[in-house]
Design a protein around this motif. Sequence first.
Motif, mmCIF file in Angstrom:
data_model
loop_
_atom_site.group_PDB
_atom_site.id
_atom_site.type_symbol
_atom_site.label_atom_id
_atom_site.label_comp_id
_atom_site.label_asym_id
_atom_site.label_seq_id
_atom_site.Cartn_x
_atom_site.Cartn_y
_atom_site.Cartn_z
ATOM 1 N N THR A 30 60.613 5.106 -1.492
ATOM 2 C CA THR A 30 59.240 5.432 -1.123
ATOM 3 C C THR A 30 58.335 5.200 -2.314
ATOM 4 O O THR A 30 58.620 5.661 -3.417
ATOM 5 C CB THR A 30 59.131 6.906 -0.666
ATOM 6 N N HIS A 44 57.355 2.781 2.740
ATOM 7 C CA HIS A 44 58.737 3.227 2.909
ATOM 8 C C HIS A 44 59.619 1.982 3.043
ATOM 9 O O HIS A 44 59.505 1.238 4.017
ATOM 10 C CB HIS A 44 58.876 4.097 4.160
ATOM 11 N N TRP A 45 60.477 1.769 2.046
ATOM 12 C CA TRP A 45 61.328 0.589 1.992
ATOM 13 C C TRP A 45 62.771 0.939 2.329
ATOM 14 O O TRP A 45 63.263 1.995 1.958
ATOM 15 C CB TRP A 45 61.327 0.001 0.584
ATOM 16 N N THR A 46 63.452 0.003 2.984
ATOM 17 C CA THR A 46 64.905 0.043 3.154
ATOM 18 C C THR A 46 65.431 -1.201 2.454
ATOM 19 O O THR A 46 65.047 -2.323 2.793
ATOM 20 C CB THR A 46 65.292 0.021 4.642
ATOM 21 N N GLU A 59 59.958 -3.334 4.809
ATOM 22 C CA GLU A 59 58.915 -2.308 4.911
ATOM 23 C C GLU A 59 58.160 -2.588 6.194
ATOM 24 O O GLU A 59 58.111 -3.729 6.643
ATOM 25 C CB GLU A 59 57.989 -2.372 3.698
ATOM 26 N N THR A 60 57.573 -1.580 6.802
ATOM 27 C CA THR A 60 56.894 -1.753 8.065
ATOM 28 C C THR A 60 55.982 -2.977 8.034
ATOM 29 O O THR A 60 55.047 -3.034 7.251
ATOM 30 C CB THR A 60 56.062 -0.502 8.410
ATOM 31 N N GLY A 61 56.280 -3.953 8.858
ATOM 32 C CA GLY A 61 55.448 -5.154 8.960
ATOM 33 C C GLY A 61 55.580 -6.130 7.825
ATOM 34 O O GLY A 61 54.904 -7.137 7.784
ATOM 35 N N LYS A 63 58.493 -8.168 5.158
ATOM 36 C CA LYS A 63 59.866 -8.438 4.775
ATOM 37 C C LYS A 63 59.846 -9.267 3.505
ATOM 38 O O LYS A 63 59.198 -10.294 3.443
ATOM 39 C CB LYS A 63 60.613 -9.171 5.872
#
Length: 66
Positions: A30, A44-46, A59-61, A63
């Motif tokens: 985060t 918020h990253w994965t 991240e939302t929207g 890459k």
Amino acid sequence: MESLVGGLLKRATISGHGEFEPDTETVLFTEAYTFDDGHSDTLHWTIRKGDAGKYTGLETGLKVKQ
């Protein structure tokens, strides 16, 4: 943040926190941005390890591959 033609647009304080999830072998990261005008954003990253030592961040929207 700087404009494309130079000059400072906004100042920000950035903090980050990450946690490793061993079950999925991912990092949940985060980033929190607080700008000098009071505006704030949070990302918020994965992050996952891929082939040949490369990583993928999602991240939302957005890459990003490195």
